[in-house]
Design a protein around this motif. Sequence first.
Motif, PDB file in Angstrom:
ATOM      1  N   ILE A  90      17.216  23.818  46.689  1.00 30.69           N
ATOM      2  CA  ILE A  90      17.764  24.995  45.778  1.00 30.69           C
ATOM      3  C   ILE A  90      18.806  24.643  45.337  1.00 30.69           C
ATOM      4  N   TYR A  91      19.314  24.747  44.503  1.00 32.99           N
ATOM      5  CA  TYR A  91      20.863  24.591  43.767  1.00 32.99           C
ATOM      6  C   TYR A  91      20.584  25.830  42.656  1.00 32.99           C
ATOM      7  N   ALA A  92      22.633  26.139  42.570  1.00 39.41           N
ATOM      8  CA  ALA A  92      22.889  27.535  41.668  1.00 39.41           C
ATOM      9  C   ALA A  92      22.409  26.888  39.506  1.00 39.41           C
ATOM     10  N   ASP A  93      22.553  25.444  39.584  1.00 38.68           N
ATOM     11  CA  ASP A  93      22.068  25.175  38.106  1.00 38.68           C
ATOM     12  C   ASP A  93      21.728  23.955  37.815  1.00 38.68           C
ATOM     13  N   MET A  94      20.989  23.841  37.166  1.00 36.74           N
ATOM     14  CA  MET A  94      20.501  22.514  36.933  1.00 36.74           C
ATOM     15  C   MET A  94      21.715  21.416  37.133  1.00 36.74           C
ATOM     16  N   ALA A  95      22.834  21.070  36.631  1.00 38.68           N
ATOM     17  CA  ALA A  95      22.924  20.586  36.499  1.00 38.68           C
ATOM     18  C   ALA A  95      23.808  19.933  37.755  1.00 38.68           C
ATOM     19  N   SER A  96      23.436  21.274  38.433  1.00 35.76           N
ATOM     20  CA  SER A  96      23.468  20.696  40.031  1.00 35.76           C
ATOM     21  C   SER A  96      22.336  20.198  40.954  1.00 35.76           C
ATOM     22  N   ALA A  97      21.529  20.417  40.351  1.00 32.67           N
ATOM     23  CA  ALA A  97      20.159  19.403  40.308  1.00 32.67           C
ATOM     24  C   ALA A  97      20.331  18.249  39.805  1.00 32.67           C
ATOM     25  N   ALA A  98      20.404  18.307  39.199  1.00 29.15           N
ATOM     26  CA  ALA A  98      20.511  16.947  38.033  1.00 29.15           C
ATOM     27  C   ALA A  98      21.415  15.803  39.028  1.00 29.15           C
ATOM     28  N   HIS A  99      22.791  16.551  39.386  1.00 30.90           N
ATOM     29  CA  HIS A  99      24.037  15.333  39.886  1.00 30.90           C
ATOM     30  C   HIS A  99      23.015  14.964  41.562  1.00 30.90           C
ATOM     31  N   ALA A 100      22.098  15.913  42.063  1.00 34.35           N
ATOM     32  CA  ALA A 100      21.228  15.641  43.210  1.00 34.35           C
ATOM     33  C   ALA A 100      20.593  14.508  43.539  1.00 34.35           C
ATOM     34  N   VAL A 101      19.837  14.866  41.616  1.00 35.20           N
ATOM     35  CA  VAL A 101      18.980  13.975  42.113  1.00 35.20           C
ATOM     36  C   VAL A 101      19.587  11.920  41.386  1.00 35.20           C
ATOM     37  N   ALA A 102      20.277  11.915  40.646  1.00 29.77           N
ATOM     38  CA  ALA A 102      20.977  10.900  41.017  1.00 29.77           C
ATOM     39  C   ALA A 102      21.607  10.530  42.385  1.00 29.77           C
ATOM     40  N   ALA A 103      22.484  11.114  42.816  1.00 28.75           N
ATOM     41  CA  ALA A 103      23.024  10.790  44.158  1.00 28.75           C
ATOM     42  C   ALA A 103      21.889   9.969  44.586  1.00 28.75           C
ATOM     43  N   ILE A 104      20.531  10.751  45.696  1.00 35.36           N
ATOM     44  CA  ILE A 104      19.598  10.491  45.807  1.00 35.36           C
ATOM     45  C   ILE A 104      18.659   8.950  46.123  1.00 35.36           C
ATOM     46  N   MET A 105      19.093   9.007  43.633  1.00 35.50           N
ATOM     47  CA  MET A 105      18.803   7.438  43.226  1.00 35.50           C
ATOM     48  C   MET A 105      19.363   6.875  43.450  1.00 35.50           C
ATOM     49  N   ALA A 106      21.133   7.313  44.093  1.00 35.87           N
ATOM     50  CA  ALA A 106      21.974   5.874  43.888  1.00 35.87           C
ATOM     51  C   ALA A 106      21.637   5.127  45.920  1.00 35.87           C
ATOM     52  N   GLN A 107      21.411   6.089  47.110  1.00 40.36           N
ATOM     53  CA  GLN A 107      21.492   5.128  47.868  1.00 40.36           C
ATOM     54  C   GLN A 107      20.108   4.509  48.489  1.00 40.36           C
ATOM     55  N   PRO A 108      20.167   4.064  49.465  1.00 39.84           N
ATOM     56  CA  PRO A 108      18.515   3.000  49.627  1.00 39.84           C
ATOM     57  C   PRO A 108      17.916   3.552  49.554  1.00 39.84           C
ATOM     58  N   VAL A 109      17.467   5.295  50.583  1.00 37.80           N
ATOM     59  CA  VAL A 109      16.315   5.418  50.892  1.00 37.80           C
ATOM     60  C   VAL A 109      15.382   6.154  49.717  1.00 37.80           C
ATOM     61  N   VAL A 110      14.681   5.577  49.173  1.00 33.09           N
ATOM     62  CA  VAL A 110      13.915   6.262  47.966  1.00 33.09           C
ATOM     63  C   VAL A 110      12.612   7.207  47.993  1.00 33.09           C
ATOM     64  N   PRO A 111      12.839   8.007  48.050  1.00 30.74           N
ATOM     65  CA  PRO A 111      11.525   9.141  48.250  1.00 30.74           C
ATOM     66  C   PRO A 111      10.465   8.722  47.133  1.00 30.74           C
ATOM     67  N   CYS A 112       9.386   9.367  47.837  1.00 33.41           N
ATOM     68  CA  CYS A 112       8.226   9.007  47.336  1.00 33.41           C
ATOM     69  C   CYS A 112       7.787  10.155  46.468  1.00 33.41           C
ATOM     70  N   ALA A 113       8.921  11.374  46.511  1.00 34.25           N
ATOM     71  CA  ALA A 113       8.079  11.909  45.061  1.00 34.25           C
ATOM     72  C   ALA A 113       9.536  12.973  45.876  1.00 34.25           C
ATOM     73  N   LEU A 114       9.933  13.138  44.329  1.00 33.73           N
ATOM     74  CA  LEU A 114      11.308  13.456  43.902  1.00 33.73           C
ATOM     75  C   LEU A 114      11.379  15.064  42.741  1.00 33.73           C
ATOM     76  N   GLU A 115      10.669  15.457  42.961  1.00 33.49           N
ATOM     77  CA  GLU A 115      10.189  16.571  41.371  1.00 33.49           C
ATOM     78  C   GLU A 115      11.002  17.557  41.293  1.00 33.49           C
ATOM     79  N   PHE A 116      11.265  18.369  40.651  1.00 32.31           N
ATOM     80  CA  PHE A 116      11.796  19.610  40.069  1.00 32.31           C
ATOM     81  C   PHE A 116      10.855  20.619  39.066  1.00 32.31           C
ATOM     82  N   ILE A 117      11.599  21.726  39.587  1.00 31.75           N
ATOM     83  CA  ILE A 117      10.904  23.106  37.965  1.00 31.75           C
ATOM     84  C   ILE A 117      12.741  23.486  38.027  1.00 31.75           C
TER      85      ILE A 117
END
Lengths: 464, 464
Positions: free
Chosen positions: A226-253
């Motif tokens: 859970i994030y304070a705002d969408m910008a933080s969550a989006a940074h997390a998404v980019a950080a997750i996608m930039a490391q070698p473990v690709v999640p099999c689901a990365l969903e947001f609301i």
Amino acid sequence: MPLSRDFLDALSGLLSEGDLLTEPGDCWAYGYDNSKRHAAPDAVAFPREHDQVVSLVRLCNEHRVAITPRGRGTGTTGATVPTQGGLVLSLERMDRVLRVDPDNRVLVAQPGVTNLAIQQAAGAHGFFWPPDPTSAAVCTLGGNLAYNSAGPRAVKYGTPRENTLGLRAVTGAGESIRTGVMTTKGVVGYDLTRLIIGSEGTLAIITEAVLKLTPKPAARRTLQAIYADMASAAHAVAAIMAQPVVPCALEFIDGAAIEMIRRQAHADLPEGAGALLMIEVDGSPAGLDEAVREVMRAAEVAGCLSIKAAATQAEVEALWATRKALSPALRSIAPKKINEDVVVPVSRIPELIEGLGTLSRQHAITIVNFGHAGNGNIHVNLLINPDDPRQAAAAEHCLQEVFALVLRLDGTLSGEHGIGLVKRDFVALEIDAPTLALMHAIKRQFDPQGLLNPEKALPPAAAT
Amino acid sequence: MPLSRDFLDALSGLLSEGDLLTEPGDCWAYGYDNSKRHAAPDAVAFPREHDQVVSLVRLCNEHRVAITPRGRGTGTTGATVPTQGGLVLSLERMDRVLRVDPDNRVLVAQPGVTNLAIQQAAGAHGFFWPPDPTSAAVCTLGGNLAYNSAGPRAVKYGTPRENTLGLRAVTGAGESIRTGVMTTKGVVGYDLTRLIIGSEGTLAIITEAVLKLTPKPAARRTLQAIYADMASAAHAVAAIMAQPVVPCALEFIDGAAIEMIRRQAHADLPEGAGALLMIEVDGSPAGLDEAVREVMRAAEVAGCLSIKAAATQAEVEALWATRKALSPALRSIAPKKINEDVVVPVSRIPELIEGLGTLSRQHAITIVNFGHAGNGNIHVNLLINPDDPRQAAAAEHCLQEVFALVLRLDGTLSGEHGIGLVKRDFVALEIDAPTLALMHAIKRQFDPQGLLNPEKALPPAAAT
């Protein structure tokens, strides 16, 4: 123009008893899809074999009758609505898994098989087919291929285009073709397989598909961040996608969605939650703890309020409960809401969400966003009542600006729902005139008389 | 027919000083590729920008001059040999990486960049682009896309078609087009990206490509497994591919190749070795031990003589040394050997190898096989001297039967080398007449005058 007696006689000669509907009342339901649009077909045919499809299409060419191929009507864009009447070609009785070949990671099936039935047939051998639309229990393989439909797993495993090796199909001219290969590599001839996938039944009717299977991972873990705002969550998404473990689901609301869930479902969400990510990681049990730790490290950007990992199946379900409360909440507020599925590069998600917030205020329309963050594929929900002309007009203006915003952000108008009827007027905003002209020229090679699913997927040729 | 003065004047007006060759001696080298075939171009142009390519192609359309696009000439099928003379369009000076965007896992580059330069640019951010042909240090992105070239990593990470999001290109008619998207999902319009990839420069000239990057795995392990015979090794390949850990390389060499290495390079190989697998597994360090154990368990089928895992970098190199001794050994025996790259479903590899053994005896030709076993992509090497007419004739008959065997086994004639000139007479064995006719029809939409790389990839239209 009603179908001629000659045509109907010939049609019934091509089909077994009970495989043809011509009574308007019987045909009516085959004029809908999940876009809620409707047009009445003049006849509905249920072929059972490839050769019947060939004969049916040739007959329609002789009599210049429009053909609308159809799976189970779960599409959301009107792509199977027979706007010119004519013949609906329902593939639902071509519903056999023809072969599962685990040694070669291949499954061969007819188009009317449901996605679920494919998963069951593959699952018996320890495999799965990655595309996983929400409607998997009902939707058909043919529809999945027609729209290149995906779902959450696409972030790791790809869409139908990355998971289909070859096709058997019938062109709009009634030619029987085979595309692609039975192997995971092949470079002989042009790639007609991917050209037909995603073409929404406007080029050819798929009668058989060779699917590439993937071994089922042995274990999976579920996280909720859970994030304070969408910008933080989006940074997390980019950080997750930039490391070698690709999640099999990365969903947001987004925050509006969280607010809605909080009000409707009394979910356990902290005050000030501006965005939520559901993350799943799969793999072999030995490496999974460390993989989850790596993903959690990437997810812990500034603005992260909490990350929970489910330890038991009950906890997995509790974490997903929040996400799953969303759709009923949305339906109860706006049963006829507009649901777009635009895509932007992952790093542009914050700009998109911010822009959508501005448009929401300008047009006085509640907009709720969720979706497949790892692909940048955002489901933009306009909570309006389209039966109210004022709301409908406002939504139309708003949508124009949503699409313009998406394209300014290097995005695309649809990630998995497709174009069908409802978005065809917007296609020329994204695809330039010479490229569109080439697509129309290709269409004419497959379907010289323009009988195959007319008025779908591409804007009218004259407009290009 | 020599190029007209008018054409040459206009041509030189479109290019900067030094970017045009017209002296036969200067042009000669641009008439070769690694097939060793040759035809002399009348001129060689080195455009530097997309708009120049548009102008050059339009000029050639006005004057009806054939255009052969070219990277670095490392292809093995004659696809860049200008059989009709005319203009060779060398893309080697369009060699810039335009953008690396790690947040979105995207790299945008011009076609003349080498595969190695792409890997370096991506690697600086912790990413790689999966296609890895042996010629990576020299071969260009444009060539990789033109042939859909892959390499060992394709078994886990796919070919260019699975790793390219969009293209900018110029059709044979001189139209400037953009295909695909900047995102990992997108279903607006037909998939022209994959249609152009693998079309060997016969539809359009790629001037820019949006590549999908993959994060570099943190660690890799190397295994070498030796089997009593090819059937055992093929069972091991199927067993490895049926469990969830997908190796990032799964290469094999057959008994004839082992014999050759033993004689030429005195390698450390046990007596009775009938096949060898090189296996690499990558991933995060935490899970890698267990992943390697799972792969080893799958590899230990009946007939497995030994499995060694390298513990140090020196041991990795020692294990690969055997495999790497093969190409020099082959070259020393048959410098002009024929190297085909057929593909069969993994489970059919034993039948293929057995059938090749029979053909080898029947035609008295030594055949040595190695390749990408995980994809069923087998490099079939006929050790002949094509300058000896008797050997050349025997090889021609033998090849016909090799291709017939491959197709009987549900295979395809080429996995990554493509068709070019040298296999075009065989394409109609694999692709049926209506499907080929459709490919020709598509070709005419991109290139109405048939000027773009004529006589390549597809058999003559009349033959279909």
